[in-house]
Design a protein around this motif. Structure first.
Motif, PDB file in Angstrom:
ATOM      1  N   ALA A  90       0.803  -1.225   0.000  1.00 26.48           N
ATOM      2  CA  ALA A  90       0.000   0.000   0.000  1.00 26.48           C
ATOM      3  C   ALA A  90       0.838   1.277   0.000  1.00 26.48           C
ATOM      4  CB  ALA A  90      -0.983   0.009   1.185  1.00 26.48           C
ATOM      5  N   LEU A  91       1.913   1.281  -0.751  1.00 23.51           N
ATOM      6  CA  LEU A  91       2.646   2.540  -0.931  1.00 23.51           C
ATOM      7  C   LEU A  91       1.767   3.481  -1.753  1.00 23.51           C
ATOM      8  CD1 LEU A  91       6.196   1.185  -1.782  1.00 23.51           C
ATOM      9  CD2 LEU A  91       5.514   2.334   0.315  1.00 23.51           C
ATOM     10  N   PHE A  92       1.793   4.769  -1.411  1.00 21.59           N
ATOM     11  CA  PHE A  92       0.931   5.716  -2.120  1.00 21.59           C
ATOM     12  C   PHE A  92       1.434   5.891  -3.553  1.00 21.59           C
ATOM     13  CE2 PHE A  92       0.861   7.190   2.401  1.00 21.59           C
ATOM     14  CZ  PHE A  92      -0.382   6.646   2.684  1.00 21.59           C
ATOM     15  N   PRO A  93       0.612   5.531  -4.549  1.00 23.12           N
ATOM     16  CA  PRO A  93       1.107   5.518  -5.930  1.00 23.12           C
ATOM     17  C   PRO A  93       1.385   6.913  -6.492  1.00 23.12           C
ATOM     18  CG  PRO A  93      -1.232   4.967  -5.857  1.00 23.12           C
ATOM     19  CD  PRO A  93      -0.768   5.051  -4.439  1.00 23.12           C
ATOM     20  N   HIS A  94       0.810   7.950  -5.861  1.00 18.27           N
ATOM     21  CA  HIS A  94       0.991   9.302  -6.392  1.00 18.27           C
ATOM     22  C   HIS A  94       2.168  10.009  -5.753  1.00 18.27           C
ATOM     23  CE1 HIS A  94      -1.381   9.572  -2.782  1.00 18.27           C
ATOM     24  NE2 HIS A  94      -1.297  10.881  -2.760  1.00 18.27           N
ATOM     25  N   ARG A 114       8.520  17.068  -3.019  1.00 18.92           N
ATOM     26  CA  ARG A 114       9.338  16.044  -3.671  1.00 18.92           C
ATOM     27  C   ARG A 114      10.814  16.126  -3.276  1.00 18.92           C
ATOM     28  NH1 ARG A 114       7.359  14.081  -8.506  1.00 18.92           N
ATOM     29  NH2 ARG A 114       9.283  14.540  -9.567  1.00 18.92           N
ATOM     30  N   TYR A 137       8.620   6.428  -8.444  1.00 16.39           N
ATOM     31  CA  TYR A 137       7.283   6.118  -7.947  1.00 16.39           C
ATOM     32  C   TYR A 137       7.191   4.620  -7.657  1.00 16.39           C
ATOM     33  CZ  TYR A 137       5.856  10.825  -8.962  1.00 16.39           C
ATOM     34  OH  TYR A 137       5.743  12.183  -8.940  1.00 16.39           O
ATOM     35  N   GLU A 139       5.386   2.216  -8.534  1.00 12.05           N
ATOM     36  CA  GLU A 139       5.198   1.252  -9.632  1.00 12.05           C
ATOM     37  C   GLU A 139       6.515   0.932 -10.351  1.00 12.05           C
ATOM     38  OE1 GLU A 139       2.703   2.824 -12.686  1.00 12.05           O
ATOM     39  OE2 GLU A 139       4.018   4.525 -13.068  1.00 12.05           O
TER      40      GLU A 139
ATOM     41  N   GLN B 118      -7.562   0.740   1.195  1.00 13.32           N
ATOM     42  CA  GLN B 118      -6.341   0.374   1.892  1.00 13.32           C
ATOM     43  C   GLN B 118      -5.346   1.542   1.950  1.00 13.32           C
ATOM     44  OE1 GLN B 118      -4.572  -3.755   1.882  1.00 13.32           O
ATOM     45  NE2 GLN B 118      -3.190  -2.713   0.494  1.00 13.32           N
ATOM     46  N   PHE B 119      -5.352   2.404   0.907  1.00 11.77           N
ATOM     47  CA  PHE B 119      -4.450   3.557   0.938  1.00 11.77           C
ATOM     48  C   PHE B 119      -4.848   4.515   2.063  1.00 11.77           C
ATOM     49  CE2 PHE B 119      -3.990   2.447  -3.681  1.00 11.77           C
ATOM     50  CZ  PHE B 119      -2.686   1.998  -3.580  1.00 11.77           C
ATOM     51  N   ALA B 122      -3.748   2.982   5.271  1.00  9.64           N
ATOM     52  CA  ALA B 122      -2.298   3.152   5.432  1.00  9.64           C
ATOM     53  C   ALA B 122      -1.991   4.553   5.953  1.00  9.64           C
ATOM     54  CB  ALA B 122      -1.590   2.905   4.104  1.00  9.64           C
ATOM     55  N   PRO B 140      -6.166  13.167  -4.228  1.00 13.41           N
ATOM     56  CA  PRO B 140      -5.193  13.021  -5.328  1.00 13.41           C
ATOM     57  C   PRO B 140      -5.389  11.742  -6.135  1.00 13.41           C
ATOM     58  CG  PRO B 140      -4.058  13.612  -3.283  1.00 13.41           C
ATOM     59  CD  PRO B 140      -5.487  13.364  -2.927  1.00 13.41           C
ATOM     60  N   LEU B 141      -5.803  10.660  -5.474  1.00 10.65           N
ATOM     61  CA  LEU B 141      -5.978   9.413  -6.208  1.00 10.65           C
ATOM     62  C   LEU B 141      -7.251   9.432  -7.061  1.00 10.65           C
ATOM     63  CD1 LEU B 141      -4.832   6.757  -3.574  1.00 10.65           C
ATOM     64  CD2 LEU B 141      -3.619   7.527  -5.609  1.00 10.65           C
ATOM     65  N   ILE B 220      -1.010   8.895 -13.505  1.00 10.54           N
ATOM     66  CA  ILE B 220      -1.463   9.067 -12.130  1.00 10.54           C
ATOM     67  C   ILE B 220      -1.358  10.545 -11.799  1.00 10.54           C
ATOM     68  CG2 ILE B 220      -0.954   8.556  -9.723  1.00 10.54           C
ATOM     69  CD1 ILE B 220       0.361   5.954 -10.813  1.00 10.54           C
ATOM     70  N   ALA B 221      -2.395  11.068 -11.124  1.00  4.09           N
ATOM     71  CA  ALA B 221      -2.379  12.484 -10.774  1.00  4.09           C
ATOM     72  C   ALA B 221      -1.136  12.807  -9.961  1.00  4.09           C
ATOM     73  CB  ALA B 221      -3.627  12.821  -9.972  1.00  4.09           C
ATOM     74  N   GLY B 222      -0.530  13.928 -10.239  1.00  7.70           N
ATOM     75  CA  GLY B 222       0.622  14.357  -9.449  1.00  7.70           C
ATOM     76  C   GLY B 222       1.932  13.904 -10.057  1.00  7.70           C
ATOM     77  N   GLN B 223       1.853  13.000 -11.016  1.00  8.54           N
ATOM     78  CA  GLN B 223       3.075  12.521 -11.647  1.00  8.54           C
ATOM     79  C   GLN B 223       3.413  13.438 -12.824  1.00  8.54           C
ATOM     80  OE1 GLN B 223       2.878   8.307 -11.811  1.00  8.54           O
ATOM     81  NE2 GLN B 223       4.480   8.153 -13.318  1.00  8.54           N
TER      82      GLN B 223
END
Lengths: 231, 224
Positions: A90-94, A114, A137, A139, B118-119, B122, B140-141, B220-223
């Motif tokens: 569950a690492l935050f993907p953003h 960042r 990130y 992923e 789950q996020f 967390a 954000p997600l 993904i938003a923010g990327q």
């Protein structure tokens, strides 16, 4: 007594009805909850962390009531200060690895920037060999890096205890042995209680000062490694 | 031709306000419906989706009844504050907001439902307050899905005709938006004005779409 857990919870949906009835008291610094998938191990860990509320019972950590049905105590997960490593991390993907690890150090409404730097984050990045991927990130990470980043994120907030949900299940065998050793070292370095849930006997052999066996939602036996608990 | 620019700026003002209002209310209500269980949730969802399927003129009529001088809200506003929303640009904003609302609310609800809880769990064990969990993880997600709805809502509000005409009328320079101005020009036989207005509208829409394409974030938003 480090852990004093006595909880009951009834789950009901259209597919199945499940009764969780888990009781154990343990002084083990490294406790393993062992049992097959679907036995209720993850639910037990979620109840300890405060992510799920039991119907009855209590959860105490070193004498502190985290949950007590009779005394109407139900600390929020935020107040319990327990680190929780999820099965798929569950690492935050953003957020980058660095932002993920610094997450708990920023209590406000904004995520860490960042280019954020904290001494403790830098230290954990080094400990877990994550410096090269600090700005990537989740992923983009390998399985082992994922797990290390999740561990770093969990311990950076200096938790009271460490809860791990099948931390090695997503990894291949060779990596597993290596990361088990890392986790043993981490636990003795932090010297905080650890609960690990698994269905893998090798995890038990490597970690357990004591093992709680859980099957069909019930604790069926407890085995203690008395050498490990000897003063 | 000068009227066309006035109509354009009025249209953008009305659509901008309508989109901003929908951003706040659509996202908030979409979140509540995605995460909370309460009796009447399905009925509420259906009622809030109604503007999508009802003819705008019917909506406009409802608004006239409610906001008009003798309506429950309109009468109260008139009596206590001396505010009259009918035939005002603020009335046009309310009409455009309601017509475009389901587009934001529906996509926000779907986007929030697609966020793995789950996020959020967390984030909670990392001792972040509930409100921070929403702004740092959930929003954000879900942002990409919400943004898509917001852009559609802006486009819908820009082209709003029926409900706006009923509530705000067609007062040049005050409530006459582009789409209404086009209709008036054609009715009056002013083909050159109509042509120009249609051109301005088309260019505006293409600009919005291009801007949307540039604004749309990466996978993904923010990327970056």
């Amino acid at each position: 007594m480090i852990w004093d857990v006595d909880v009951r919870k009834h789950f009901e949906n259209s597919k199945r009805s499940f009764k969780l009835d888990v009781r154990f008291r343990s002084n083990a610094r490294r406790l393993v909850l062992f049992g097959p998938s679907g036995a209720g191990k993850s639910q037990t860990l979620k109840i300890i962390a405060g992510l799920s509320a039991p119907d009855y019972g209590h959860v105490r950590l070193e004498g502190l009531a985290l949950f007590d049905h009779l005394a109407r105590i139900d600390m929020r997960p935020q107040q319990r200060a327990l680190a929780y490593v999820f099965q798929d991390y569950a690492l935050f993907p953003h957020l980058t690895v660095l932002q993920n690890i610094a997450f708990a150090l920023h209590p406000g409404l904004m995520n860490p920037r960042r280019n954020v730097r904290h001494d403790s984050v830098t230290r954990w990045l080094e400990t877990f060999h994550l410096e090269p991927v600090a700005h990537q990130y989740p992923e983009q990470l390998s399985g082992g890096q994922h797990q290390r980043a999740a561990l770093a994120r969990a311990v950076v907030a200096e938790p009271r205890a460490l809860l791990l949900d099948e931390p090695f299940a997503a990894l291949d065998r060779a990596l597993r042995a290596h990361l088990r050793q890392e986790l043993v070292e981490l636990q003795s370095q932090l010297n905080i209680p650890l609960i690990l849930i698994t269905h893998d006997q090798e995890d038990v052999d490597c970690f357990a000062d004591a093992v709680i066996h859980i099957q069909d939602g019930r604790t069926i036996e407890e085995t203690v490694d008395h050498d490990a608990l000897a003063p | 031709m000068e009227n066309a620019w006035i109509a354009l700026s009025l249209t953008l003002k009305v659509a901008g306000w309508a989109t901003a209002l929908n951003l706040v209310f659509g996202v908030a209500i979409g979140f509540v419906l995605a995460r909370k269980r309460f009796p009447g949730r399905d009925l509420l969802d259906a009622l809030l989706t109604l503007p999508l399927v009802m003819p705008p003129t019917v909506l406009g009529y409802y608004l006239l009844v409610v906001l008009g001088r003798h309506g429950p809200i309109g009468g109260w506003l008139q009596e206590n504050f001396g505010i009259n929303l009918i035939f005002s640009w603020q009335g046009a904003v309310i009409a455009a907001t309601i017509v475009a609302f389901p587009l934001v609310f529906k996509s926000a609800r779907a986007a929030f439902e697609a966020v793995d809880p789950q996020f959020e769990q967390a984030a909670r064990v990392l001792r972040i307050s509930e409100i921070a969990v929403f702004f740092r993880v959930t929003l954000p997600l879900a942002w990409r899905g919400i943004l898509a709805g917001v852009l559609l809502a802006f486009a819908r509000a820009t082209g709003e005709f029926g409900a706006t005409l009923m509530v705000a009328g067609s007062i040049p320079g005050k409530t006459q938006t582009l789409s209404i101005a086009v209709y008036e020009a054609v009715q009056a036989g002013q083909d050159d004005v109509a042509n120009f207005l249609v051109l301005v509208t088309s260019v505006t829409c293409i600009t919005v779409l291009l801007a949307a394409g540039r604004l749309a974030p990466g996978r993904i938003a923010g990327q970056p």
